[in-house]
Design a protein around this motif. Structure first.
Motif, mmCIF file in Angstrom:
data_model
loop_
_atom_site.group_PDB
_atom_site.id
_atom_site.type_symbol
_atom_site.label_atom_id
_atom_site.label_comp_id
_atom_site.label_asym_id
_atom_site.label_seq_id
_atom_site.Cartn_x
_atom_site.Cartn_y
_atom_site.Cartn_z
ATOM 1 N N UNK A 178 1.204 -16.546 -10.493
ATOM 2 C CA UNK A 178 1.141 -16.727 -9.033
ATOM 3 C C UNK A 178 2.108 -15.869 -8.228
ATOM 4 N N UNK A 179 3.182 -15.357 -8.849
ATOM 5 C CA UNK A 179 4.187 -14.617 -8.091
ATOM 6 C C UNK A 179 4.228 -13.128 -8.402
ATOM 7 N N UNK A 180 3.359 -12.659 -9.291
ATOM 8 C CA UNK A 180 3.412 -11.241 -9.672
ATOM 9 C C UNK A 180 3.111 -10.310 -8.505
ATOM 10 N N UNK A 181 2.288 -10.742 -7.574
ATOM 11 C CA UNK A 181 1.952 -9.879 -6.447
ATOM 12 C C UNK A 181 3.173 -9.556 -5.586
ATOM 13 N N UNK A 182 4.218 -10.381 -5.704
ATOM 14 C CA UNK A 182 5.417 -10.168 -4.903
ATOM 15 C C UNK A 182 6.266 -9.003 -5.421
ATOM 16 N N UNK A 183 6.000 -8.545 -6.646
ATOM 17 C CA UNK A 183 6.856 -7.558 -7.294
ATOM 18 C C UNK A 183 6.369 -6.116 -7.120
ATOM 19 N N UNK A 184 5.163 -5.941 -6.587
ATOM 20 C CA UNK A 184 4.628 -4.590 -6.358
ATOM 21 C C UNK A 184 3.463 -4.700 -5.386
ATOM 22 N N UNK A 185 3.330 -3.714 -4.509
ATOM 23 C CA UNK A 185 2.211 -3.759 -3.572
ATOM 24 C C UNK A 185 0.883 -3.668 -4.319
ATOM 25 N N UNK A 186 -0.172 -4.116 -3.684
ATOM 26 C CA UNK A 186 -1.487 -4.201 -4.330
ATOM 27 C C UNK A 186 -2.418 -3.051 -3.958
ATOM 28 N N UNK A 187 -1.899 -2.092 -3.194
ATOM 29 C CA UNK A 187 -2.721 -0.954 -2.797
ATOM 30 C C UNK A 187 -3.320 -1.140 -1.427
ATOM 31 N N UNK A 188 -4.382 -0.395 -1.162
ATOM 32 C CA UNK A 188 -5.027 -0.463 0.142
ATOM 33 C C UNK A 188 -6.052 0.638 0.278
ATOM 34 N N UNK A 189 -6.601 0.798 1.477
ATOM 35 C CA UNK A 189 -7.550 1.889 1.701
ATOM 36 C C UNK A 189 -6.848 3.232 1.589
ATOM 37 N N UNK A 190 -7.568 4.220 1.081
ATOM 38 C CA UNK A 190 -7.022 5.564 0.925
ATOM 39 C C UNK A 190 -7.925 6.552 1.646
ATOM 40 N N UNK A 191 -7.626 7.805 1.528
ATOM 41 C CA UNK A 191 -8.400 8.845 2.216
ATOM 42 C C UNK A 191 -7.487 10.010 2.489
ATOM 43 N N UNK A 192 -7.094 10.205 3.764
ATOM 44 C CA UNK A 192 -6.205 11.298 4.115
ATOM 45 C C UNK A 192 -4.734 10.884 4.021
ATOM 46 N N UNK A 193 -4.487 9.712 3.515
ATOM 47 C CA UNK A 193 -3.153 9.273 3.129
ATOM 48 C C UNK A 193 -3.249 8.689 1.734
ATOM 49 N N UNK A 194 -2.163 8.784 0.963
ATOM 50 C CA UNK A 194 -2.185 8.184 -0.379
ATOM 51 C C UNK A 194 -2.639 6.739 -0.281
ATOM 52 N N UNK A 195 -2.117 6.011 0.678
ATOM 53 C CA UNK A 195 -2.685 4.762 1.165
ATOM 54 C C UNK A 195 -2.657 4.880 2.682
ATOM 55 N N UNK A 196 -3.797 4.688 3.314
ATOM 56 C CA UNK A 196 -3.799 4.748 4.779
ATOM 57 C C UNK A 196 -2.910 3.644 5.338
ATOM 58 N N UNK A 197 -2.884 2.531 4.651
ATOM 59 C CA UNK A 197 -1.891 1.488 4.867
ATOM 60 C C UNK A 197 -1.905 0.579 3.648
ATOM 61 N N UNK A 198 -0.793 -0.115 3.429
ATOM 62 C CA UNK A 198 -0.659 -1.040 2.319
ATOM 63 C C UNK A 198 -1.083 -2.429 2.782
ATOM 64 N N UNK A 199 -1.937 -3.058 2.002
ATOM 65 C CA UNK A 199 -2.375 -4.412 2.338
ATOM 66 C C UNK A 199 -1.206 -5.385 2.251
ATOM 67 N N UNK A 200 -1.037 -6.205 3.279
ATOM 68 C CA UNK A 200 -0.027 -7.268 3.291
ATOM 69 C C UNK A 200 -0.698 -8.554 3.764
ATOM 70 N N UNK A 201 0.016 -9.682 3.704
ATOM 71 C CA UNK A 201 -0.577 -10.925 4.220
ATOM 72 C C UNK A 201 -0.908 -10.862 5.706
#
Length: 358
Positions: free
Chosen positions: A272-295
Motif C-alpha cells: 500500500x505504501x510503495x507508490x510513495x517511494x517513486x513517482x508513477x509516471x505520466x503522459x509523455x510526448x515533447x517532455x520526458x513526462x509532460x507532467x508527473x501524476x499526483x493525487x
C-alpha cells in the motif's frame, strides 16, 4: 502544419496579440522536429519564433545562426530577422512587446508565461508524430535490450551505460536519461545512476531517449542465474500493477479517478505504501513526462496521447512508452526479443515485460 494551426486556434481564444516561442521542446513541436539549439544542455534555443494573431511569423536569431536557420530550417516560412551577435535579442523583442500584450513560453521580458497552457496542445499526437513514435520506440527498446542481453558479470555499470549512450547516438537519439544499477543498488535506490561498481548477479537499465522532440522511456532487468523468490513475487505484483495501469486507461477519465484506482491496486497487491517511494509516471510526448501524476493532478486522460507509466516495488520496475489509440493501448517499446508474461487483470489482459534470466 497541424501543430501550428492548433496553436493559432488557441491564440485566437486569448487576449494576446502574439506568442514568443523560445523553448527547444516547443520549437520542435511546432516545426515537427527542427532543432533551434547549438548547445545540447540548454532549455532555450538560439533562435525564437514570434507568432502573431494576424497570421505572420517572425524568426529572430543573431548573426551566428540566422542565415543557417533561414536557409536550412525555416519550415514555417517565417520572416527572418537578424540581430548582430554583439547586441541582444531582447532589444528587438522590446519593440514587439512595447504597448502590446504578448505571451511567451518562458515569461521573458515580463510577458505572461503560458507554458502550462501549451502542454495540453502539444500532447495530442498527429499521424507523423505517431509514426515517428512507433519507430523510435522500437529503436530505443532494441538499444536497451541488446545492451542488457550482452552485459556480463564483471562489467561495470558505467560500461553498460556508455554502450547504451553510444548506440543511441548512432541512431540519432539523444540519451537524456540513462540509469544503470546492479545488485544491491537496485534494491537501495529507485534512480541508480551508473557507477564504477562491477556487476555481480543482477542488472537494471533505464533509458529516456529523445528524437524529433519526442521522448521514449523504458526499463529492462536481467538476472545472471536464479531469480530470488522474493524478487519473482515482487515482479509479478509490479507487472500486475503495470497491466492495470495500461488497461484501465479510458478517454476522458479524470486523472484523479485514475490515481485513486492506482492507490487501491497497490493496496490490494499487498504494497500500500510503495507508490510513495517513486513517482508513477505520466503522459509523455515533447517532455520526458509532460507532467508527473499526483493525487492532485487535474484534467483527463485522452486518446491520441502517449503515456509512460512506471510502477515500482523495491527491486523491481515496469516501464514502457505507450499510446492510447482507438480505445486500445499500444506499447510502442514492445519487441519480440524480450520475455513477456501474459498478465490477467479485471481491466483486461496484457503481455508485460519480465526479468530476463541468463
Amino acid at each position: 502544419m497541424e501543430n501550428l494551426e492548433r496553436l493559432r486556434e488557441w491564440l485566437d481564444t486569448t487576449p494576446y496579440e502574439g506568442i514568443i516561442i523560445s523553448r527547444r521542446d516547443n520549437f520542435k513541436w511546432l516545426t515537427q522536429g527542427i532543432e533551434n539549439a547549438v548547445v545540447a544542455n540548454t532549455e532555450i534555443g538560439v533562435c525564437l519564433l514570434v507568432i502573431k494573431k494576424d497570421g505572420t511569423i517572425d524568426l529572430i536569431a543573431d548573426s551566428s545562426d540566422c542565415p543557417r536557420m533561414e536557409q536550412e530550417k525555416n519550415v514555417l516560412h517565417a520572416k527572418c530577422i537578424l540581430v548582430p551577435w554583439y547586441e541582444t535579442i531582447d532589444t528587438i523583442l522590446k519593440k514587439y512587446c512595447k504597448g502590446k500584450a504578448y505571451a511567451s513560453d518562458t515569461g521573458l521580458l515580463h510577458t505572461v508565461c503560458v507554458q502550462d497552457e501549451l502542454i495540453p496542445l502539444r500532447m495530442l499526437l498527429n499521424e507523423v508524430e505517431l509514426r515517428r513514435y512507433r519507430k523510435l520506440g522500437q529503436e530505443c527498446a532494441a538499444i536497451v535490450e541488446t545492451a542488457v542481453k550482452e552485459a556480463e558479470p564483471g562489467q561495470t555499470e558505467k560500461e553498460v551505460a556508455e554502450r547504451i549512450k553510444m548506440d543511441c547516438i548512432r541512431y540519432g537519439i539523444s540519451p537524456d536519461c540513462v540509469l544503470v544499477g546492479s545488485d544491491e543498488r537496485i534494491l537501495n535506490y529507485r534512480h541508480p545512476m551508473p557507477e564504477d561498481k562491477r556487476i555481480s548477479h543482477s542488472l537494471m537499465a533505464v533509458l529516456g531517449g529523445e528524437k524529433y522532440g519526442l521522448n521514449v522511456s523504458l526499463t529492462r532487468m536481467v538476472y545472471f542465474g536464479d531469480i530470488p523468490q522474493y524478487i519473482r513475487k515482487r515482479m509479478q505484483k509490479t507487472q500486475f500493477i503495470f497491466a492495470c495501469m495500461q488497461n484501465m486507461m479510458q478517454d476522458q477519465m479524470k486523472y484523479q479517478d485514475y490515481w485513486e484506482q492506482l492507490k487501491r491496486i497497490y493496496k490490494e497487491a499487498g504494497y500500500p505504501d510503495e507508490w510513495k517511494l517513486h513517482h508513477q509516471g505520466g503522459p509523455t510526448g515533447y517532455g520526458c513526462r509532460e507532467f508527473i501524476l499526483t493525487p492532485f493532478t487535474p484534467g483527463y486522460l485522452k486518446e491520441g496521447q502517449a503515456y509512460a507509466w512506471n510502477p515500482t516495488i523495491q527491486g523491481t520496475k515496469c516501464e514502457e512508452t505507450t499510446c492510447l489509440f482507438n480505445r486500445k493501448v499500444e506499447i510502442l517499446t514492445r519487441t519480440k526479443e524480450w520475455p513477456c508474461t501474459l498478465i490477467h487483470t479485471p481491466y483486461g489482459n496484457l503481455d508485460v515485460a519480465g526479468i530476463l534470466r541468463k
